[in-house]
Motif scaffolding. Structure first.
Motif, PDB file in Angstrom:
ATOM      1  N   ALA A 206       0.974  -1.162  -0.037  1.00  0.00           N
ATOM      2  CA  ALA A 206       0.076   0.155  -0.056  1.00  0.00           C
ATOM      3  C   ALA A 206       0.884   1.197   0.197  1.00  0.00           C
ATOM      4  O   ALA A 206       0.648   2.139  -0.769  1.00  0.00           O
ATOM      5  N   THR A 207       1.940   1.258   0.831  1.00  0.00           N
ATOM      6  CA  THR A 207       2.956   2.460   1.015  1.00  0.00           C
ATOM      7  C   THR A 207       3.525   2.433  -0.513  1.00  0.00           C
ATOM      8  O   THR A 207       3.627   3.666  -1.119  1.00  0.00           O
ATOM      9  N   GLU A 208       3.848   1.301  -1.196  1.00  0.00           N
ATOM     10  CA  GLU A 208       4.605   1.581  -2.514  1.00  0.00           C
ATOM     11  C   GLU A 208       3.723   2.327  -3.500  1.00  0.00           C
ATOM     12  O   GLU A 208       3.924   2.855  -4.256  1.00  0.00           O
ATOM     13  N   ARG A 209       2.472   1.667  -3.602  1.00  0.00           N
ATOM     14  CA  ARG A 209       1.409   2.136  -4.374  1.00  0.00           C
ATOM     15  C   ARG A 209       1.035   3.542  -4.224  1.00  0.00           C
ATOM     16  O   ARG A 209       1.054   4.501  -5.306  1.00  0.00           O
ATOM     17  N   GLU A 210       0.893   4.126  -2.977  1.00  0.00           N
ATOM     18  CA  GLU A 210       0.962   5.529  -2.871  1.00  0.00           C
ATOM     19  C   GLU A 210       2.121   6.376  -3.085  1.00  0.00           C
ATOM     20  O   GLU A 210       1.921   7.478  -3.812  1.00  0.00           O
ATOM     21  N   ARG A 211       3.549   5.837  -3.157  1.00  0.00           N
ATOM     22  CA  ARG A 211       4.360   6.398  -3.481  1.00  0.00           C
ATOM     23  C   ARG A 211       4.397   6.834  -5.192  1.00  0.00           C
ATOM     24  O   ARG A 211       4.752   7.598  -5.694  1.00  0.00           O
ATOM     25  N   ARG A 212       3.945   5.428  -5.759  1.00  0.00           N
ATOM     26  CA  ARG A 212       4.112   5.583  -7.257  1.00  0.00           C
ATOM     27  C   ARG A 212       3.085   6.484  -7.655  1.00  0.00           C
ATOM     28  O   ARG A 212       3.119   7.325  -8.511  1.00  0.00           O
ATOM     29  N   ARG A 213       1.840   6.587  -6.972  1.00  0.00           N
ATOM     30  CA  ARG A 213       0.658   7.457  -7.346  1.00  0.00           C
ATOM     31  C   ARG A 213       1.205   9.025  -7.189  1.00  0.00           C
ATOM     32  O   ARG A 213       0.961   9.731  -8.045  1.00  0.00           O
ATOM     33  N   ILE A 214       2.155   9.181  -6.138  1.00  0.00           N
ATOM     34  CA  ILE A 214       2.656  10.586  -5.838  1.00  0.00           C
ATOM     35  C   ILE A 214       3.389  10.926  -7.145  1.00  0.00           C
ATOM     36  O   ILE A 214       3.319  11.991  -7.629  1.00  0.00           O
TER      37      ILE A 214
ATOM     38  N   SER B 258       1.722  11.471 -10.199  1.00  0.00           N
ATOM     39  CA  SER B 258       1.099  12.788 -10.276  1.00  0.00           C
ATOM     40  C   SER B 258       1.880  14.070 -10.525  1.00  0.00           C
ATOM     41  O   SER B 258       1.507  14.911 -11.193  1.00  0.00           O
TER      42      SER B 258
ATOM     43  N   HIS C  76      12.671   6.188  -6.967  1.00  0.00           N
ATOM     44  CA  HIS C  76      11.784   7.151  -6.177  1.00  0.00           C
ATOM     45  C   HIS C  76      12.094   8.526  -6.297  1.00  0.00           C
ATOM     46  O   HIS C  76      11.881   9.354  -5.439  1.00  0.00           O
TER      47      HIS C  76
ATOM     48  N   ASP D 251       6.955   6.582   4.870  1.00  0.00           N
ATOM     49  CA  ASP D 251       6.081   7.506   5.287  1.00  0.00           C
ATOM     50  C   ASP D 251       7.051   8.961   5.407  1.00  0.00           C
ATOM     51  O   ASP D 251       6.525   9.940   6.079  1.00  0.00           O
TER      52      ASP D 251
END
Length: 127
Positions: free
Chosen positions: A41-49, A52, A69, A91
């Motif tokens: 979940a953390t990795e998906r959020e990082r990739r989304r950021i 974006s 990253h 995080d």
């Protein structure tokens, strides 16, 4: 310790294994699966950021050769900014390093101050 003897019935050996080893294994397995889900979940959020940011900043590109990253800014014709944005796989805070032409630094600072003021007056739960 589980003893295995040719005279013991296989069902008894299996019962000992299940009773003594499997409870601890199941707990460890559940913890490992939870940790993997959280890391994913953390990795998906990082990739989304990162994706974006790449859409928001026209001169940005994902710096695959440096680090998965990192997002590089500038280096394309017409770009006034040059720098790097690091989105760590955790995080931890995002790190931004931007080179700004002297002619634009005061305007950039003014806009950054406005943004900081807006953010500091926004309720935390909406950020």
């Amino acid at each position: 310790m589980i003893t295995v003897d040719a005279r013991r019935a296989p069902i008894d050996i299996a019962r000992d294994i299940e009773r003594r080893l499997l409870p601890s294994y199941r707990i460890a397995l559940a913890r490992a699966r939870d940790a993997k889900r959280a890391a994913s979940a953390t990795e998906r959020e990082r990739r989304r950021i990162i994706q974006s940011l790449a859409l928001i900043l026209p001169s940005a590109r994902i710096a695959v050769e440096a680090s998965e990253h990192d997002l590089e800014i500038g280096g394309v014709e017409g770009s006034l900014l040059l720098g790097r944005i690091k989105v760590p796989p955790s995080d931890w805070p995002v790190e931004m390093s931007i080179d700004i032409p002297k002619a634009l630094v005061l305007e950039f600072a003014r806009r950054l101050a406005v943004l900081e003021s807006e953010i500091s007056h926004t309720p935390r739960e909406t950020r």
